[in-house]
Design an enzyme around this catalytic site. Sequence first.
Site, PDB file in Angstrom:
ATOM      1  N   CYS A 232      -8.293   7.315   2.572  1.00 20.72           N
ATOM      2  CA  CYS A 232      -8.483   6.321   1.513  1.00 20.72           C
ATOM      3  C   CYS A 232      -9.959   6.016   1.200  1.00 20.72           C
ATOM      4  O   CYS A 232     -10.597   6.804   0.544  1.00 20.72           O
ATOM      5  CB  CYS A 232      -7.702   5.059   1.851  1.00 20.72           C
ATOM      6  SG  CYS A 232      -7.310   4.085   0.390  1.00 20.72           S
TER       7      CYS A 232
ATOM      8  N   HIS B 283      -2.268   5.966   4.770  1.00 18.62           N
ATOM      9  CA  HIS B 283      -2.459   5.117   5.946  1.00 18.62           C
ATOM     10  C   HIS B 283      -1.142   5.146   6.719  1.00 18.62           C
ATOM     11  O   HIS B 283      -0.249   5.904   6.424  1.00 18.62           O
ATOM     12  CB  HIS B 283      -2.715   3.663   5.521  1.00 18.62           C
ATOM     13  CG  HIS B 283      -3.967   3.425   4.770  1.00 18.62           C
ATOM     14  ND1 HIS B 283      -5.189   3.361   5.373  1.00 18.62           N
ATOM     15  CD2 HIS B 283      -4.190   3.178   3.457  1.00 18.62           C
ATOM     16  CE1 HIS B 283      -6.114   3.084   4.455  1.00 18.62           C
ATOM     17  NE2 HIS B 283      -5.531   2.973   3.285  1.00 18.62           N
TER      18      HIS B 283
HETATM   19  N1  GLN Z   1     -11.214   0.083  -1.803  1.00 19.38           N
HETATM   20  C1  GLN Z   1     -10.595   1.314  -2.156  1.00 19.38           C
HETATM   21  C2  GLN Z   1      -9.539   1.156  -3.220  1.00 19.38           C
HETATM   22  O1  GLN Z   1      -8.969   0.090  -3.383  1.00 19.38           O
HETATM   23  C3  GLN Z   1     -10.001   1.932  -0.917  1.00 19.38           C
HETATM   24  C4  GLN Z   1      -8.791   1.175  -0.393  1.00 19.38           C
HETATM   25  C5  GLN Z   1      -8.305   1.638   0.940  1.00 19.38           C
HETATM   26  O2  GLN Z   1      -9.034   2.235   1.706  1.00 19.38           O
HETATM   27  N2  GLN Z   1      -7.071   1.322   1.245  1.00 19.38           N
HETATM   28  O3  GLN Z   1      -9.249   2.097  -3.907  1.00 19.38           O
END
Ligand code: GLN
Length: 240
Positions: free
Chosen positions: A95, A192
């Site tokens: 992510c 995740h």
């Molecule tokens: N901040 C980034 C987004 O919202 C990554 C989010 C995350 O790592 N879950 O796209």
Amino acid sequence: MSKQVIRLLQLYPKDMNIYGDNGNMLVLQRRLEWYGYEVICLAYNPGDTFPHDVDIIVGGGGQDSGQDRIVDDLQVIAPTLRALADSGTPMLVVCGLYQLFGHFFKTKSGETLQGIGILDVETYGESERLIGNIIVDSKQFGDLIGYENHSGQTFLGEHAVPLGVVRLGAGNNTADIYEGARYKNVIGTYLHGSVLPKNPELADFFIRKAVVKKYSEMSDDLIDDHFADLARKAALKRPR
Ligand code: GLN
């Protein structure tokens, strides 16, 4: 006889480690131990000295603010990471760090967070958040099961190879069918969950690449994945 040693490095655990991403380290550590290796777990946070002899790198996700805190430091270690990626070091980036392993993340507030371009992808923040359980059909690892939550939508450049095709959920974006990106033994993904406990084949990909790179061959011990299989069966039935 002393055991062979594998060194795991977690990138930015203070700022980039949400939705159980730390579980990826635990899975790699435990499976390596079950295979008979000694494991050394290392962490790298902004300002640290980059450790020597790293065999596997993992990095997790984070809020836009967390990405903001590490983005300058990431440029400092970018040449080292690039050299390691080019030489075949396996890396899993999830992510927020997946986005920053690409060329850039243009956030919803209009800020551009510069990436390091190991993966040929670009990411644009959108107002819709893509949240929920996700299943990805990957040829090499079968069904990959995880959980996604991101505002950034990622698009593959012409040199990027996707990790798989989305069966449930959104994946890289709402416009195409792809999830994740690969370069050599580097895999970027939105999964995740954490992703590795429910996807042991993916965990063993990183392990095998690291062990064979360092020691030429790998132990042929088998791991009992009975509980992981049960977890996969349950997770595959969950709604989005
Ligand atoms: N901040 C980034 C987004 O919202 C990554 C989010 C995350 O790592 N879950 O796209």
